[in-house]
Design a protein around this motif. Structure first.
Motif, PDB file in Angstrom:
ATOM      1  N   LEU A 195       0.734  -1.132  -0.024  1.00 50.73           N
ATOM      2  CA  LEU A 195       0.018  -0.099   0.067  1.00 50.73           C
ATOM      3  C   LEU A 195       0.950   1.208   0.104  1.00 50.73           C
ATOM      4  CD1 LEU A 195      -2.893  -0.952   2.468  1.00 50.73           C
ATOM      5  CD2 LEU A 195      -2.615  -1.233   0.019  1.00 50.73           C
ATOM      6  N   VAL A 196       0.490   2.263  -0.893  1.00 51.96           N
ATOM      7  CA  VAL A 196       1.273   3.350  -1.098  1.00 51.96           C
ATOM      8  C   VAL A 196       0.662   4.489  -0.288  1.00 51.96           C
ATOM      9  CG1 VAL A 196       2.066   5.098  -2.769  1.00 51.96           C
ATOM     10  CG2 VAL A 196       2.165   2.775  -3.259  1.00 51.96           C
ATOM     11  N   PRO A 197       1.336   5.423   0.721  1.00 50.26           N
ATOM     12  CA  PRO A 197       0.535   6.327   1.450  1.00 50.26           C
ATOM     13  C   PRO A 197      -0.039   7.361   0.111  1.00 50.26           C
ATOM     14  CG  PRO A 197       2.809   5.972   2.235  1.00 50.26           C
ATOM     15  CD  PRO A 197       2.774   4.970   1.027  1.00 50.26           C
ATOM     16  N   THR A 198      -1.263   7.675   0.522  1.00 53.49           N
ATOM     17  CA  THR A 198      -1.841   8.324  -0.474  1.00 53.49           C
ATOM     18  C   THR A 198      -2.759   9.529   0.529  1.00 53.49           C
ATOM     19  OG1 THR A 198      -2.548   6.435  -1.856  1.00 53.49           O
ATOM     20  CG2 THR A 198      -3.881   8.338  -2.265  1.00 53.49           C
ATOM     21  N   ASP A 271     -11.865  -3.069  -2.852  1.00 53.76           N
ATOM     22  CA  ASP A 271     -12.199  -2.235  -1.937  1.00 53.76           C
ATOM     23  C   ASP A 271     -11.692  -0.829  -2.186  1.00 53.76           C
ATOM     24  OD1 ASP A 271     -11.358  -1.762   1.585  1.00 53.76           O
ATOM     25  OD2 ASP A 271     -12.990  -1.240   0.618  1.00 53.76           O
ATOM     26  N   ASP A 272     -10.901   0.064  -1.606  1.00 56.04           N
ATOM     27  CA  ASP A 272     -10.340   1.447  -2.135  1.00 56.04           C
ATOM     28  C   ASP A 272      -8.755   1.279  -2.670  1.00 56.04           C
ATOM     29  OD1 ASP A 272      -9.278   2.878   1.312  1.00 56.04           O
ATOM     30  OD2 ASP A 272      -9.058   0.802   0.253  1.00 56.04           O
ATOM     31  N   VAL A 273      -8.312   0.114  -3.005  1.00 55.39           N
ATOM     32  CA  VAL A 273      -6.838  -0.155  -3.413  1.00 55.39           C
ATOM     33  C   VAL A 273      -6.800  -0.285  -4.944  1.00 55.39           C
ATOM     34  CG1 VAL A 273      -4.747  -1.377  -3.030  1.00 55.39           C
ATOM     35  CG2 VAL A 273      -6.242  -0.769  -1.186  1.00 55.39           C
ATOM     36  N   ARG A 274      -5.891   0.380  -5.597  1.00 56.52           N
ATOM     37  CA  ARG A 274      -5.765   0.242  -6.958  1.00 56.52           C
ATOM     38  C   ARG A 274      -4.883  -1.009  -7.344  1.00 56.52           C
ATOM     39  NH1 ARG A 274      -5.788   5.634  -6.579  1.00 56.52           N
ATOM     40  NH2 ARG A 274      -6.875   6.980  -7.883  1.00 56.52           N
ATOM     41  N   ILE A 275      -5.646  -2.246  -7.735  1.00 55.22           N
ATOM     42  CA  ILE A 275      -5.133  -3.570  -7.731  1.00 55.22           C
ATOM     43  C   ILE A 275      -4.518  -3.578  -9.113  1.00 55.22           C
ATOM     44  CG2 ILE A 275      -6.354  -4.474  -6.066  1.00 55.22           C
ATOM     45  CD1 ILE A 275      -8.069  -5.735  -7.940  1.00 55.22           C
ATOM     46  N   ARG A 291      -4.365   4.509  -3.148  1.00 57.74           N
ATOM     47  CA  ARG A 291      -5.771   4.392  -2.743  1.00 57.74           C
ATOM     48  C   ARG A 291      -6.554   5.459  -2.917  1.00 57.74           C
ATOM     49  NH1 ARG A 291      -5.367   3.899   3.333  1.00 57.74           N
ATOM     50  NH2 ARG A 291      -7.309   3.263   3.210  1.00 57.74           N
ATOM     51  N   VAL A 292      -7.993   5.250  -3.070  1.00 54.34           N
ATOM     52  CA  VAL A 292      -8.719   6.549  -3.548  1.00 54.34           C
ATOM     53  C   VAL A 292      -9.109   7.232  -2.156  1.00 54.34           C
ATOM     54  CG1 VAL A 292     -10.928   5.325  -2.925  1.00 54.34           C
ATOM     55  CG2 VAL A 292     -10.881   6.860  -4.759  1.00 54.34           C
ATOM     56  N   SER A 293      -9.322   8.591  -2.542  1.00 48.92           N
ATOM     57  CA  SER A 293      -9.783   9.552  -1.286  1.00 48.92           C
ATOM     58  C   SER A 293     -11.126   8.905  -0.347  1.00 48.92           C
ATOM     59  CB  SER A 293     -10.089  10.815  -1.668  1.00 48.92           C
ATOM     60  OG  SER A 293     -11.394  10.707  -2.658  1.00 48.92           O
TER      61      SER A 293
END
Length: 705
Positions: A195-198, A271-275, A291-293
């Motif tokens: 997961l990249v901090p977004t 979910d809210d993670v770009r896979i 991840r999305v806002s």
């Protein structure tokens, strides 16, 4: 109307605002476009263009999302249909047959070839006990991995086998690591997305996405007797499936489809993670794991809405569209995203606004300059004419403008004003006479208008009836087209039975011919239904038919219904004249009346069929011993969609009436009236068909011809 006033008319009275201020007001009018209208116009243009710009971009991204979702659904359908094709294959059924040597190896080889052909990530065969029997492994997969996966069992199949196969379509599933390893161990390398901090994302304690989103179809494998031999599960892993998301992006945003070098992107979220995505985090790195806002997540995944707005995606502003994705149970598990960069459109918008502002500024400035130049030549003659009108208003009837040095339109206007003043007196009397004549004509026109209004109301009523019939015709056409498909299947299967069985069909040739006749009759009925939508395209052949013989044929066709009741049929043959009508249409009308009569006597009774000659043709009476017709039923009997049956559609009598009236005939209905319960339906037809005409209903009102 009374006497006319002798004072100057209001149009000739001097406007007070012109006195002493004509020059200033004309100058103000000349400068008004530059000082007021131009800023307001520019402001309105800016507001309108901003709103139109936003609506245009939202409309564009909404259509892009529809294209992406359509392709996504098509992929799910292809996965389902491909898996069903393998499940239906003879090779798979033979490999599952008991006593087949080397069945496991042959099944694995067959599944591997089919998986490669269909482009699937996994293709696994389970037994009825839920344990895997064979896996379509990719080349190079170790034997240990091929045999891995005692769990999980494939999902249970709801409904019948046939119902499950009829709706074969892949659905989305979210699997944990153990489940994916059991299903397709060779795909494990595509899990564990860091997961990249977004910025603005929902806070989380997770450091990696270790779940898998798969598009999976699980279908039964059955033998020739319909018994289930096992389950076949096939699908795609969507995590880091770059070919899949790049293909969606190429479909939605092909090269050159976006102007001004705007870049289109597509993304799939778990979910809210770009896979999987083609949004770039850096120049050569995709934004997988970002991840999305929190706002988008709450609206799309929390509330199930489709997000259509401007959004900051990773490192730039995009016109964005997010749509929730649901798994097989309906739970929202992810999102589908498409969007394009907004900056190129914004720059072009500002440039266009600046250009339009310059153009409008130049035009308005030039207009103001010319207005000021010509204001001087306008206000002086206007002021002189204003003074003349003031004197006339004060009672100086001889006041005139006189000749002006100007030879333009204002000079001509001054001359016309003087002529108008000269003729006012003599025209006053003429106006009085015309007023009296006008009163008389108004009264006359009022009477004519009342008559026209009455005629218009009648025309409107006819128009409403025509619109209702047109709507019913459209509905009838759509239903008829849908029925054509099963009719074609029935006829094709009959032909296949004859070709396949050959001489073995000799004992049932009579029944097969009867089936052919009924299929043809169904096709003709469908054609007749279509006549109400496009009558000029479906014209039937007209024959002169013996009424009694046609009634005999129809009794044979409803014989199976009569055999199930205690109804006795009585015939009175008296028709010697033929009737001019299409044979199948006449059979349809008679059969419909016979079926209605049979259904009206569920406890049995007598059904009388009376034929007799009439002037120019013949008539048929169908007399039943049912409950009869109430007054309310008779008034609505021949209207579309009116029925007294629980399972009726209310179209039979309406269609029959239309068929008979097409040839100039008529159908009427009444109670028996001989002291016995029941109804009498009378069909009257002519030997030579006549043009359709309006015929009365049972309550005396005309029916549309």
């Amino acid at each position: 109307m009374g006497e006319l006033e002798t004072s100057p008319p209001a149009a000739l009275r001097a406007p007070r605002w012109l006195a002493g201020s004509v020059r200033n007001k004309l100058l103000a009018m000349a400068l008004l476009p530059l000082l007021v209208a131009f800023p307001l116009l520019v402001l309105a243009l800016a507001v309108w263009s901003d709103q139109a710009y936003d609506r245009l971009l939202i409309t564009k991204v909404r259509s892009d999302l529809a294209v992406a979702r359509g392709y996504f659904d098509q992929v799910l359908i292809e996965i389902g249909s491909g898996t069903q094709g393998v499940a239906d294959s003879r090779a798979l059924a033979d490999g599952l047959a008991p006593g087949t040597p080397d069945a496991r190896a042959a099944l694995a080889a067959h599944l591997a070839a089919e998986r490669e052909r269909l482009g699937l990530d996994f293709l696994v065969l389970y037994g009825n006990d839920g344990l895997p029997l064979a896996r379509g492994a990719p080349p190079g997969l170790s034997l240990q991995d091929q045999r891995a996966g005692l769990l999980p069992q494939p999902p249970a199949l709801g409904g019948s086998i046939q119902a499950r196969r009829d709706r074969a379509k892949a659905s989305l599933l979210v699997l944990d690591r153990a489940a994916l390893h059991a299903l397709a161990p060779h795909l494990m390398s595509r899990l564990d997305i860091p997961l990249v901090p977004t910025r603005n994302a929902t806070p989380t304690q997770r450091s990696a996405e270790d779940r898998a989103m798969v598009a999976q179809a699980t279908l039964p494998v059955v033998d020739a007797q319909g018994r289930r031999l096992g389950l076949l599960s096939g699908g795609l892993l969507l995590n880091q499936n770059l070919d899949f998301i790049d293909h969606i992006n190429r479909i939605v945003y092909p090269a050159g489809s976006l102007p001004f070098d705007s870049q289109g992107t597509a993304t799939l979220f778990l979910d809210d993670v770009r896979i999987t995505t083609n949004v770039r985090l850096f120049q050569d790195r995709r934004a997988i794991g970002t991840r999305v806002s929190q706002a988008v997540r709450g609206a799309v995944l929390g509330e199930g809405h489709t997000w259509l707005d401007l959004a900051f995606v990773v490192n730039d502003w995009y016109v964005s569209a997010y749509e929730p994705l649901a798994d097989a149970s309906g739970a929202r598990v992810g999102m589908l995203y498409v969007g394009f960069t907004e900056a190129p459109f914004r720059l072009v918008r500002y440039a266009m606004l600046a250009l339009i502002g310059l153009i409008f500024g130049g035009v308005m400035a030039a207009s103001a300059w010319f207005s000021l130049r010509w204001a001087r030549s306008i206000f002086q003659p206007v002021q002189q004419m204003n003074l003349t009108m003031q004197r006339v208003e004060q009672g100086q009837g001889g006041a005139r403008v006189g000749p002006l040095p100007a030879r333009d339109e204002l000079g001509a206007l001054a001359g016309h004003l003087d002529q108008l003043l000269d003729t006012i007196d003599e025209k006053t009397q003429a106006l009085q006479r015309w007023a009296d004549e006008l009163d008389r004509k108004v009264a006359e026109r009022t009477r004519e208008l009342q008559a026209s209004n009455a005629s218009l109301r009648l025309a409107q009523e006819q128009l409403v009836k025509s619109e209702k019939l047109a709507a019913i015709g459209q509905l009838t056409a759509s239903i008829a087209h849908e029925i054509n498909n099963p009719i074609a299947v029935m006829q094709g299967n009959l032909d296949l039975i004859r070709d396949t069985l050959g001489r073995a069909t000799d004992p049932v040739q009579g029944e097969l011919r009867l089936l052919d006749q009924q299929v043809e009759r169904m096709r003709i009925i469908v054609t007749q239904l279509l006549q109400y939508a496009r009558p000029t395209e479906y014209a039937g052949y007209v024959d002169t038919l013996p009424l009694d013989r046609t009634v005999d044929d129809c009794l044979v066709l409803v014989g199976h219904l009569l055999s199930q009741t205690d109804i006795a049929v009585e015939r009175e043959r008296g028709a010697t004249h033929g009737v001019g009508i299409n044979r199948q249409e006449l059979q349809q009308v008679i059969i419909n009346l016979l079926i209605n009569a049979i259904q009206a006597m569920p406890g049995g009774g007598r059904l009388r069929l009376v034929t007799r000659d009439m002037e120019g043709g013949a008539e048929l009476q169908v007399i039943d011993g049912g409950a009869g017709l109430s007054e309310a039923t008779r008034e609505r009997l021949f209207r579309p969609f009116f029925t007294t049956k629980n399972d009726g559609n209310g179209l039979g009598l309406w269609i029959s009436q239309g068929l008979v009236e097409r040839y100039g005939g008529r159908i009427t209905a009444a109670d028996r009236g001989d002291g016995m319960s029941g109804a009498v339906f009378t069909v009257r037809l002519f030997t030579e068909p006549r043009a359709p005409a309006a015929t009365p209903t049972n309550d005396g009102r005309p029916l549309p011809g």
